[in-house]
Design a protein around this motif. Structure first.
Motif, PDB file in Angstrom:
ATOM      1  N   TRP A 296      10.955 -46.341  69.964  1.00 26.00           N
ATOM      2  CA  TRP A 296      11.250 -45.232  69.068  1.00 26.00           C
ATOM      3  C   TRP A 296      11.655 -44.010  69.872  1.00 26.00           C
ATOM      4  O   TRP A 296      11.079 -43.713  70.919  1.00 26.00           O
ATOM      5  CB  TRP A 296      10.029 -44.904  68.208  1.00 26.00           C
ATOM      6  CG  TRP A 296       9.609 -46.038  67.326  1.00 26.00           C
ATOM      7  CD1 TRP A 296       8.723 -47.035  67.628  1.00 26.00           C
ATOM      8  CD2 TRP A 296      10.074 -46.304  66.006  1.00 26.00           C
ATOM      9  NE1 TRP A 296       8.610 -47.899  66.577  1.00 26.00           N
ATOM     10  CE2 TRP A 296       9.422 -47.482  65.570  1.00 26.00           C
ATOM     11  CE3 TRP A 296      10.974 -45.668  65.154  1.00 26.00           C
ATOM     12  CZ2 TRP A 296       9.647 -48.024  64.313  1.00 26.00           C
ATOM     13  CZ3 TRP A 296      11.193 -46.207  63.900  1.00 26.00           C
ATOM     14  CH2 TRP A 296      10.532 -47.370  63.486  1.00 26.00           C
TER      15      TRP A 296
ATOM     16  N   LEU B 225      -0.589 -39.568  68.672  1.00 25.36           N
ATOM     17  CA  LEU B 225      -0.025 -40.864  68.298  1.00 25.36           C
ATOM     18  C   LEU B 225      -1.059 -41.727  67.579  1.00 25.36           C
ATOM     19  O   LEU B 225      -2.270 -41.569  67.782  1.00 25.36           O
ATOM     20  CB  LEU B 225       0.472 -41.594  69.547  1.00 25.36           C
ATOM     21  CG  LEU B 225       1.616 -40.921  70.308  1.00 25.36           C
ATOM     22  CD1 LEU B 225       1.915 -41.696  71.583  1.00 25.36           C
ATOM     23  CD2 LEU B 225       2.857 -40.843  69.432  1.00 25.36           C
ATOM     24  N   PRO B 226      -0.609 -42.657  66.731  1.00 24.05           N
ATOM     25  CA  PRO B 226      -1.534 -43.570  66.042  1.00 24.05           C
ATOM     26  C   PRO B 226      -2.411 -44.313  67.039  1.00 24.05           C
ATOM     27  O   PRO B 226      -2.005 -44.565  68.186  1.00 24.05           O
ATOM     28  CB  PRO B 226      -0.590 -44.527  65.313  1.00 24.05           C
ATOM     29  CG  PRO B 226       0.664 -43.737  65.098  1.00 24.05           C
ATOM     30  CD  PRO B 226       0.793 -42.878  66.321  1.00 24.05           C
TER      31      PRO B 226
ATOM     32  N   ILE C  21      -1.604 -46.834  70.340  1.00 22.54           N
ATOM     33  CA  ILE C  21      -0.273 -46.644  70.894  1.00 22.54           C
ATOM     34  C   ILE C  21      -0.387 -46.004  72.272  1.00 22.54           C
ATOM     35  O   ILE C  21      -1.079 -44.999  72.447  1.00 22.54           O
ATOM     36  CB  ILE C  21       0.604 -45.766  69.983  1.00 22.54           C
ATOM     37  CG1 ILE C  21       0.705 -46.386  68.595  1.00 22.54           C
ATOM     38  CG2 ILE C  21       1.994 -45.589  70.577  1.00 22.54           C
ATOM     39  CD1 ILE C  21       1.269 -47.775  68.564  1.00 22.54           C
TER      40      ILE C  21
ATOM     41  N   ALA D 200       6.008 -48.754  69.933  1.00 24.64           N
ATOM     42  CA  ALA D 200       5.067 -48.971  68.844  1.00 24.64           C
ATOM     43  C   ALA D 200       5.600 -50.053  67.916  1.00 24.64           C
ATOM     44  O   ALA D 200       6.811 -50.264  67.834  1.00 24.64           O
ATOM     45  CB  ALA D 200       4.845 -47.676  68.058  1.00 24.64           C
TER      46      ALA D 200
ATOM     47  N   GLU E  91       5.974 -51.256  62.070  1.00 25.71           N
ATOM     48  CA  GLU E  91       5.272 -50.717  60.909  1.00 25.71           C
ATOM     49  C   GLU E  91       4.741 -49.305  61.132  1.00 25.71           C
ATOM     50  O   GLU E  91       4.276 -48.654  60.186  1.00 25.71           O
ATOM     51  CB  GLU E  91       4.113 -51.639  60.501  1.00 25.71           C
ATOM     52  CG  GLU E  91       3.086 -51.887  61.570  1.00 25.71           C
ATOM     53  CD  GLU E  91       3.384 -53.141  62.395  1.00 25.71           C
ATOM     54  OE1 GLU E  91       2.435 -53.678  62.989  1.00 25.71           O
ATOM     55  OE2 GLU E  91       4.561 -53.572  62.430  1.00 25.71           O
ATOM     56  N   CYS E  92       4.819 -48.814  62.362  1.00 24.36           N
ATOM     57  CA  CYS E  92       4.377 -47.443  62.642  1.00 24.36           C
ATOM     58  C   CYS E  92       5.481 -46.417  62.377  1.00 24.36           C
ATOM     59  O   CYS E  92       5.275 -45.231  62.598  1.00 24.36           O
ATOM     60  CB  CYS E  92       3.919 -47.324  64.095  1.00 24.36           C
ATOM     61  SG  CYS E  92       2.381 -48.191  64.475  1.00 24.36           S
TER      62      CYS E  92
ATOM     63  N   ALA F 276       4.628 -43.345  60.137  1.00 30.30           N
ATOM     64  CA  ALA F 276       3.677 -42.438  60.787  1.00 30.30           C
ATOM     65  C   ALA F 276       4.352 -41.641  61.894  1.00 30.30           C
ATOM     66  O   ALA F 276       4.118 -40.435  62.044  1.00 30.30           O
ATOM     67  CB  ALA F 276       2.500 -43.241  61.353  1.00 30.30           C
ATOM     68  N   LEU F 277       5.221 -42.290  62.666  1.00 23.76           N
ATOM     69  CA  LEU F 277       5.927 -41.587  63.739  1.00 23.76           C
ATOM     70  C   LEU F 277       6.904 -40.560  63.178  1.00 23.76           C
ATOM     71  O   LEU F 277       7.068 -39.474  63.738  1.00 23.76           O
ATOM     72  CB  LEU F 277       6.670 -42.599  64.612  1.00 23.76           C
ATOM     73  CG  LEU F 277       5.795 -43.540  65.448  1.00 23.76           C
ATOM     74  CD1 LEU F 277       6.661 -44.552  66.186  1.00 23.76           C
ATOM     75  CD2 LEU F 277       4.944 -42.744  66.443  1.00 23.76           C
TER      76      LEU F 277
ATOM     77  N   GLU G 291       9.932 -50.723  58.127  1.00 28.61           N
ATOM     78  CA  GLU G 291       9.280 -49.977  57.063  1.00 28.61           C
ATOM     79  C   GLU G 291      10.097 -48.772  56.634  1.00 28.61           C
ATOM     80  O   GLU G 291       9.910 -48.231  55.556  1.00 28.61           O
ATOM     81  CB  GLU G 291       7.897 -49.517  57.564  1.00 28.61           C
ATOM     82  CG  GLU G 291       7.053 -48.782  56.527  1.00 28.61           C
ATOM     83  CD  GLU G 291       5.728 -48.355  57.111  1.00 28.61           C
ATOM     84  OE1 GLU G 291       5.173 -47.365  56.590  1.00 28.61           O
ATOM     85  OE2 GLU G 291       5.244 -48.993  58.054  1.00 28.61           O
TER      86      GLU G 291
END
Length: 376
Positions: A274, A287-288, A291, A307, A310-311, A314-315, A339
């Protein structure tokens, strides 16, 4: 007078417009992976631009070069280097065979971007074929040429969705007379604080990279400019001064994503790469969980994150809170359903402008349909 290669490309575009057949404009194919699997899965007809190659005009004393779109990027860089000049924005290569047209269409810049500017800042003029098969020229070979100049810059980062780039005029610069790289061990927050403080001082700061190296946070800073300025900065900024000849390869690896931080992703096929573009003064991101720390470039404005797909949402939220956006740069090695759109959601006003531009340049919608979801 049109060359045979150019005439063939124009006719190919006109024929595609008449038949409503999509075209995938391709140079060396070195950036097909950018934005996810859409490019690789595209069933559009390939329009290979490598037949349209060569330097049209080069005036070293004027710092201007004009080349055809299919010209190998390596060939242009070698020509400039022979005269002590360069493309200061350091276009990423990723692999051998990239072309100048692809460099402009992708609009990607290397480690020095935050200091020297982006590809579009060096665009003086461009010649393109629009979706009707018309050959159009915008701009010229001088910075003062205003007519159509913004259209020339518009092609940088358009991913070929607006037209086939057949010729480009670029501003180039002399290679800096002096260079040095400093290494400082520090965590990300300390690195960002240092970079922000240095940014307010008259230092020849050219590029930076913070990364986790063997479990330790390390900040690398590249200085370029007059010899006296570089030497004074080295004396005042602290850290360990590294051998310039050795670090040149490391900066190239950072630009081309061949540093271990990037290549280690191959051993973890579930991770996507990303690209988070944020405000340069943004603090370290939360970060989640799970990660790994990101790689930070552009004095804090560019954060690379590995990541799972599916993140993405959130990112994107993290990046927006930091004044920017998150985009999928490279999909996981394993096929997954994303996603979020590859380049994130555009603002409605920007999306409307993009659609109007697309309609104006490519009314039949034949150029790069697989790229329209990626936003360029």
């Amino acid at each position: 007078m049109e060359s045979a290669a150019l005439s063939q490309i124009i006719e190919r575009v006109r024929e595609s417009a008449r038949q409503g057949r999509a075209l995938r404009i391709r140079g060396g194919g070195t950036k097909d992976f950018v934005g996810g699997p859409a490019v690789a899965l595209s069933k559009a007809d390939v329009l290979d631009m490598r037949c349209l190659s060569g330097v049209v005009d080069y005036e070293p004393s004027e710092l201007v070069v004009t080349v055809r779109g299919g010209t190998p990027l390596a060939e242009l860089e070698a020509l400039l280097a022979s005269r002590g000049q360069c493309l200061p924005f350091e276009p990423p290569r990723f692999a051998a065979g990239g072309t100048v047209g692809g460099m402009v269409a992708a609009g990607l810049s290397g480690p020095a971007r935050a200091t020297v500017g982006a590809v579009r800042d060096y665009m003086l003029g461009v010649e393109i074929i629009n979706g009707k098969g018309e050959l159009l020229r915008f701009g010229g070979q001088v910075m003062k040429n205003v007519a159509g100049y913004d259209v020339s810059r518009l092609m940088a980062g358009s991913w070929g969705t607006l037209g086939v780039i057949t010729e480009v005029s670029l501003k180039v610069l002399p290679v800096a007379p002096a260079e040095a790289t400093l290494r400082l061990e520090c965590d990300q927050s300390s690195a960002l604080q240092r970079l922000h403080a240095w940014g307010g001082q008259p230092l020849p700061l050219n590029a930076s990279c913070w990364v986790r190296d063997e479990g330790r946070g390390v900040l690398y800073v590249r200085l370029r400019g007059a010899k006296a300025a570089v030497e004074a900065a080295c004396a005042g900024m602290g850290g360990e001064r590294l051998d310039t000849a050795q670090t040149a390869a490391d900066w190239d690896a950072c630009r081309d994503h061949t540093l271990p931080w990037f290549t280690d992703r191959a051993g973890r096929p579930g991770l996507a790469l990303w690209r988070l573009s944020v405000a340069q003064t943004a603090p370290a991101l939360g970060l989640p969980q799970g990660i790994e720390p990101e790689l930070v470039e552009w004095q804090g404005a560019l954060r690379w994150v590995q990541a799972p797909a599916e993140c993405g949402t959130a990112l994107q939220a993290l990046a927006q809170a930091a004044g920017g956006s998150a985009t999928l740069f490279a999909a996981p090695a394993q096929g997954v359903t994303l996603e979020m759109p590859a380049q994130g959601q555009r603002q409605p006003a920007l999306a409307a402008i993009s659609q109007r531009l697309k309609q104006s340049f490519d009314p039949s919608d034949i150029f790069q349909p697989h790229r329209m979801g990626t936003g360029g």
